[in-house]
Design a protein around this motif. Structure first.
Motif, PDB file in Angstrom:
ATOM      1  N   LEU A 120       1.766  20.102 -21.464  1.00  0.00           N
ATOM      2  CA  LEU A 120       0.938  20.786 -22.884  1.00  0.00           C
ATOM      3  C   LEU A 120       0.243  21.364 -23.923  1.00  0.00           C
ATOM      4  CD1 LEU A 120       1.037  16.461 -23.939  1.00  0.00           C
ATOM      5  CD2 LEU A 120       2.856  18.425 -24.989  1.00  0.00           C
ATOM      6  N   TRP A 121      -0.620  21.622 -22.807  1.00  0.00           N
ATOM      7  CA  TRP A 121      -2.110  23.094 -22.897  1.00  0.00           C
ATOM      8  C   TRP A 121      -1.838  24.363 -22.392  1.00  0.00           C
ATOM      9  CZ3 TRP A 121      -5.589  18.970 -19.909  1.00  0.00           C
ATOM     10  CH2 TRP A 121      -5.556  18.343 -20.759  1.00  0.00           C
ATOM     11  N   GLY A 122      -0.592  24.848 -22.506  1.00  0.00           N
ATOM     12  CA  GLY A 122       0.417  25.960 -22.041  1.00  0.00           C
ATOM     13  C   GLY A 122       0.041  26.128 -20.684  1.00  0.00           C
ATOM     14  N   TRP A 123      -0.411  25.227 -19.430  1.00  0.00           N
ATOM     15  CA  TRP A 123      -0.297  26.027 -18.110  1.00  0.00           C
ATOM     16  C   TRP A 123       0.918  25.959 -17.564  1.00  0.00           C
ATOM     17  CZ3 TRP A 123      -5.602  22.846 -16.587  1.00  0.00           C
ATOM     18  CH2 TRP A 123      -6.019  22.761 -17.743  1.00  0.00           C
ATOM     19  N   PRO A 124       0.477  27.192 -16.088  1.00  0.00           N
ATOM     20  CA  PRO A 124       2.113  27.039 -15.887  1.00  0.00           C
ATOM     21  C   PRO A 124       1.596  25.697 -14.587  1.00  0.00           C
ATOM     22  CG  PRO A 124      -0.361  28.561 -14.797  1.00  0.00           C
ATOM     23  CD  PRO A 124      -0.368  27.711 -15.897  1.00  0.00           C
ATOM     24  N   LEU A 125       3.177  25.484 -14.964  1.00  0.00           N
ATOM     25  CA  LEU A 125       3.832  24.409 -13.526  1.00  0.00           C
ATOM     26  C   LEU A 125       2.819  24.146 -12.130  1.00  0.00           C
ATOM     27  CD1 LEU A 125       5.697  21.856 -13.064  1.00  0.00           C
ATOM     28  CD2 LEU A 125       7.310  23.938 -12.239  1.00  0.00           C
ATOM     29  N   ALA A 178       1.008  -0.978   0.073  1.00  0.00           N
ATOM     30  CA  ALA A 178      -0.237   0.043  -0.138  1.00  0.00           C
ATOM     31  C   ALA A 178       0.837   1.472  -0.443  1.00  0.00           C
ATOM     32  CB  ALA A 178      -1.279  -0.208   1.169  1.00  0.00           C
ATOM     33  N   ILE A 179       1.736   1.307   0.673  1.00  0.00           N
ATOM     34  CA  ILE A 179       3.177   2.911   0.888  1.00  0.00           C
ATOM     35  C   ILE A 179       3.431   2.834  -0.128  1.00  0.00           C
ATOM     36  CG2 ILE A 179       4.520   3.375   2.583  1.00  0.00           C
ATOM     37  CD1 ILE A 179       3.262   2.430   4.535  1.00  0.00           C
ATOM     38  N   PRO A 180       4.879   2.080  -0.624  1.00  0.00           N
ATOM     39  CA  PRO A 180       5.616   2.366  -1.702  1.00  0.00           C
ATOM     40  C   PRO A 180       4.407   2.584  -3.217  1.00  0.00           C
ATOM     41  CG  PRO A 180       5.426  -0.484  -1.351  1.00  0.00           C
ATOM     42  CD  PRO A 180       5.384   0.588   0.044  1.00  0.00           C
ATOM     43  N   GLY A 181       2.683   1.357  -2.973  1.00  0.00           N
ATOM     44  CA  GLY A 181       1.559   1.619  -4.251  1.00  0.00           C
ATOM     45  C   GLY A 181       1.128   3.172  -4.632  1.00  0.00           C
ATOM     46  N   ALA A 182       1.125   3.380  -3.892  1.00  0.00           N
ATOM     47  CA  ALA A 182      -0.069   4.751  -3.538  1.00  0.00           C
ATOM     48  C   ALA A 182       1.310   6.088  -3.370  1.00  0.00           C
ATOM     49  CB  ALA A 182      -1.091   5.267  -1.986  1.00  0.00           C
ATOM     50  N   LEU A 183       2.476   6.001  -3.021  1.00  0.00           N
ATOM     51  CA  LEU A 183       2.782   7.333  -3.257  1.00  0.00           C
ATOM     52  C   LEU A 183       3.595   7.372  -4.353  1.00  0.00           C
ATOM     53  CD1 LEU A 183       5.268   6.647   0.014  1.00  0.00           C
ATOM     54  CD2 LEU A 183       3.346   8.364  -0.482  1.00  0.00           C
ATOM     55  N   GLY A 184       4.541   5.904  -5.046  1.00  0.00           N
ATOM     56  CA  GLY A 184       4.459   5.739  -6.726  1.00  0.00           C
ATOM     57  C   GLY A 184       2.771   5.809  -6.938  1.00  0.00           C
ATOM     58  N   GLN A 185       2.039   5.594  -7.548  1.00  0.00           N
ATOM     59  CA  GLN A 185       1.188   6.512  -7.965  1.00  0.00           C
ATOM     60  C   GLN A 185       0.748   7.384  -8.024  1.00  0.00           C
ATOM     61  OE1 GLN A 185      -3.045   5.092  -6.931  1.00  0.00           O
ATOM     62  NE2 GLN A 185      -3.608   4.391  -9.043  1.00  0.00           N
ATOM     63  N   ILE A 186       1.194   7.921  -6.902  1.00  0.00           N
ATOM     64  CA  ILE A 186       0.586   9.547  -6.573  1.00  0.00           C
ATOM     65  C   ILE A 186       1.903  10.529  -7.648  1.00  0.00           C
ATOM     66  CG2 ILE A 186       0.780  11.424  -5.481  1.00  0.00           C
ATOM     67  CD1 ILE A 186      -0.197   9.574  -3.052  1.00  0.00           C
ATOM     68  N   VAL A 187       2.799  10.038  -7.520  1.00  0.00           N
ATOM     69  CA  VAL A 187       3.749  10.768  -8.289  1.00  0.00           C
ATOM     70  C   VAL A 187       3.990  10.762  -9.965  1.00  0.00           C
ATOM     71  CG1 VAL A 187       6.188  10.706  -8.973  1.00  0.00           C
ATOM     72  CG2 VAL A 187       5.626  10.515  -6.592  1.00  0.00           C
ATOM     73  N   VAL A 188       3.438   9.335 -10.272  1.00  0.00           N
ATOM     74  CA  VAL A 188       2.966   8.927 -11.927  1.00  0.00           C
ATOM     75  C   VAL A 188       1.974  10.136 -12.382  1.00  0.00           C
ATOM     76  CG1 VAL A 188       2.693   6.879 -13.551  1.00  0.00           C
ATOM     77  CG2 VAL A 188       4.851   7.184 -11.856  1.00  0.00           C
ATOM     78  N   ALA A 189       1.005   9.524 -11.680  1.00  0.00           N
ATOM     79  CA  ALA A 189      -0.432  10.205 -11.992  1.00  0.00           C
ATOM     80  C   ALA A 189       0.036  11.622 -12.322  1.00  0.00           C
ATOM     81  CB  ALA A 189      -1.184   9.954 -10.525  1.00  0.00           C
ATOM     82  N   THR A 190       1.103  12.444 -10.841  1.00  0.00           N
ATOM     83  CA  THR A 190       0.869  13.772 -11.106  1.00  0.00           C
ATOM     84  C   THR A 190       1.754  14.048 -12.291  1.00  0.00           C
ATOM     85  OG1 THR A 190       0.606  13.456  -8.731  1.00  0.00           O
ATOM     86  CG2 THR A 190       1.400  15.813  -9.740  1.00  0.00           C
ATOM     87  N   ALA A 191       2.513  13.707 -12.800  1.00  0.00           N
ATOM     88  CA  ALA A 191       3.386  14.055 -13.574  1.00  0.00           C
ATOM     89  C   ALA A 191       2.791  13.646 -14.723  1.00  0.00           C
ATOM     90  CB  ALA A 191       4.783  12.767 -13.950  1.00  0.00           C
ATOM     91  N   LEU A 192       1.458  12.927 -14.920  1.00  0.00           N
ATOM     92  CA  LEU A 192       0.983  12.960 -15.818  1.00  0.00           C
ATOM     93  C   LEU A 192       0.198  14.138 -16.361  1.00  0.00           C
ATOM     94  CD1 LEU A 192       0.177   9.144 -16.296  1.00  0.00           C
ATOM     95  CD2 LEU A 192       1.940   9.846 -17.607  1.00  0.00           C
ATOM     96  N   GLY A 193       0.003  13.826 -15.605  1.00  0.00           N
ATOM     97  CA  GLY A 193      -1.744  15.503 -15.197  1.00  0.00           C
ATOM     98  C   GLY A 193      -0.632  16.430 -15.583  1.00  0.00           C
ATOM     99  N   ALA A 194       0.134  17.167 -15.382  1.00  0.00           N
ATOM    100  CA  ALA A 194       0.978  17.983 -15.047  1.00  0.00           C
ATOM    101  C   ALA A 194       2.017  18.001 -16.821  1.00  0.00           C
ATOM    102  CB  ALA A 194       2.565  18.083 -13.846  1.00  0.00           C
ATOM    103  N   GLY A 195       2.397  16.979 -17.013  1.00  0.00           N
ATOM    104  CA  GLY A 195       2.687  16.850 -18.100  1.00  0.00           C
ATOM    105  C   GLY A 195       1.123  17.237 -19.388  1.00  0.00           C
ATOM    106  N   ALA A 196       0.576  16.845 -19.573  1.00  0.00           N
ATOM    107  CA  ALA A 196      -0.504  17.483 -20.289  1.00  0.00           C
ATOM    108  C   ALA A 196      -1.156  18.661 -20.346  1.00  0.00           C
ATOM    109  CB  ALA A 196      -2.237  16.298 -19.899  1.00  0.00           C
ATOM    110  N   ALA A 197      -0.858  19.044 -19.221  1.00  0.00           N
ATOM    111  CA  ALA A 197      -1.407  20.536 -18.664  1.00  0.00           C
ATOM    112  C   ALA A 197      -0.278  21.402 -19.748  1.00  0.00           C
ATOM    113  CB  ALA A 197      -1.469  21.079 -17.430  1.00  0.00           C
TER     114      ALA A 197
END
Length: 400
Positions: free
Chosen positions: A108-113, A87-106
């Protein structure tokens, strides 16, 4: 006839939520979807009755308080420790990757960091209510997969609580302004952590001794009504008091109050007493979230909406599945956990609303988050049933 905005807002919201929830259940979908659609119906973007835009968020805040109080009452450190290796490594790892995916899409759309990071975080955390309902539908709450998924979600919830506490402090950094920012930021973070630490000490440590004693006095009165009133008063009173004295969020104070009560012998009775109010105000919370959605967003930005749904339901699921498999757990466990987490809900709304208030997120980002939540909640039961069926098929085939 006199105009009563509070009564009208509550009455119409609950009536439509009840109708929408019933229709959703008949279609074998989570009632939360019906609540969200009820919010769309009484929101400012659709014709007809429009709920009071000032009262609805306050009613939703009560729902958040009661919801987080309930989460705290069900939070068990022992249960979390039992599945901590996944649970601990899984949740933290997923948060990091999903946040990176969302930030990456943002990006590409020209949003601030800063806005991109908050956007990604909002897409990274699953809904407690949806996950529990999905596990209950499959009879998997007490299974190995169910315990891992719940522990995973607890870690996500704790991480999001920390984000909610620290985000206001980090606004200058995320906004990129202020010459003496590093010094001020370090001082503000230290002050915030100190306040939260003191709050934890007073509520969790002191509350374990005080709250059971207070409830014991109330119980000896023999009044069921007084016991209900005392539970609600504790949830709301501690939440508001924590926010006023320590400057924390209402949700955080309510969560810690619930964790303190969890250790007493009143926790089961308190949870049962509070459940009807939690259900009603949770419905109002999701109605309030639905009011934020402009249906035109689905037509205006279909590619962005599709990207958000893909991050939630495909990106997060693949990450979760890969992490569970990497930790040497069976494929069935990986599939069940990843399916259960392929949606977003209450914490996403709370974080997105805070991001808008702090000026980090635009209303466009909020629209995409709400649209992504609505679609992922609608599709999650189907995904879960398909994955559960395939997992069971593979398990039977392996045994033969």
């Amino acid at each position: 006839m006199e105009h009563h905005p509070l009564i009208e807002t509550v009455a119409v919201a609950l009536v439509l939520a009840a109708i929408g929830g019933l229709v959703a259940v008949r279609l074998r979908l989570p009632p939360l979807l019906g609540y969200l659609l009820a919010g769309v119906a009484i929101g400012p973007f659709t014709p007809g009755f429009v709920a009071d835009p000032h009262l609805t968020p306050q009613l939703a805040e009560i729902g958040v308080i009661l919801l987080m109080f309930g989460v705290g009452m069900h939070f068990s450190l022992g249960d979390l420790l039992a599945v901590r290796a996944v649970a601990i490594p899984g949740a933290l790892g997923q948060i990091v990757v999903a946040t990176a995916l969302g930030a990456g899409a943002a990006a590409l759309w020209g949003w601030p960091l800063g806005g991109g990071l908050v956007f990604g975080l909002a897409l990274s955390v699953a809904s407690t209510v949806v996950l529990l309902r999905a596990l209950e539908a499959q009879g998997a709450v007490d299974s190995t997969e169910g315990r891992i998924a719940i522990g995973w979600l607890v870690v996500e919830d704790i991480a999001m609580i920390l984000v909610l506490v620290l985000l206001p402090t980090l606004v200058p950094l995320l906004g990129g302004s202020g010459a003496s920012l590093p010094e001020r930021l370090g001082r503000d973070i230290a002050t915030t952590i100190g306040k939260v630490g003191l709050l934890v000490l007073l509520i969790v440590v002191g509350g374990k001794r005080v709250l059971p004693r207070v409830l014991g006095w109330v119980e000896r009165s023999g009044s069921r009504e007084l016991f209900t009133l005392a539970i609600v008063a504790l949830a709301l009173g501690i939440a508001v008091g924590s926010a006023e004295i320590f400057g924390t969020s209402l949700a955080l104070g309510a969560f810690f109050a619930g964790t303190a009560l969890h250790q007493s012998h009143f926790d089961h009775r308190a949870a049962a007493t509070l459940q009807p109010l939690q259900d009603a105000f949770a419905a109002l919370f999701f109605v309030s979230a639905g009011m934020l959605l402009d249906p035109a967003t689905l037509m205006r930005d279909p590619l962005r909406v599709a990207a958000v749904v893909a991050i939630i339901m495909v990106g997060k699921s693949l990450v979760a599945c890969g992490i569970v498999l990497a930790l040497r757990r069976p494929l069935r466990t990986a599939l069940m956990v990843s399916a259960a987490l392929s949606q977003i809900g209450e914490f996403s709304f709370i974080l997105a609303a805070l991001g808008v208030r702090l000026g980090l997120l635009t209303t466009e980002a909020l629209q995409l988050i709400v649209a992504g939540a609505l679609l992922s909640i609608a599709l999650n039961p189907l995904t879960f049933r398909v994955v559960a069926h395939r997992a069971l098929t593979r398990t039977h085939a392996a045994r033969m």
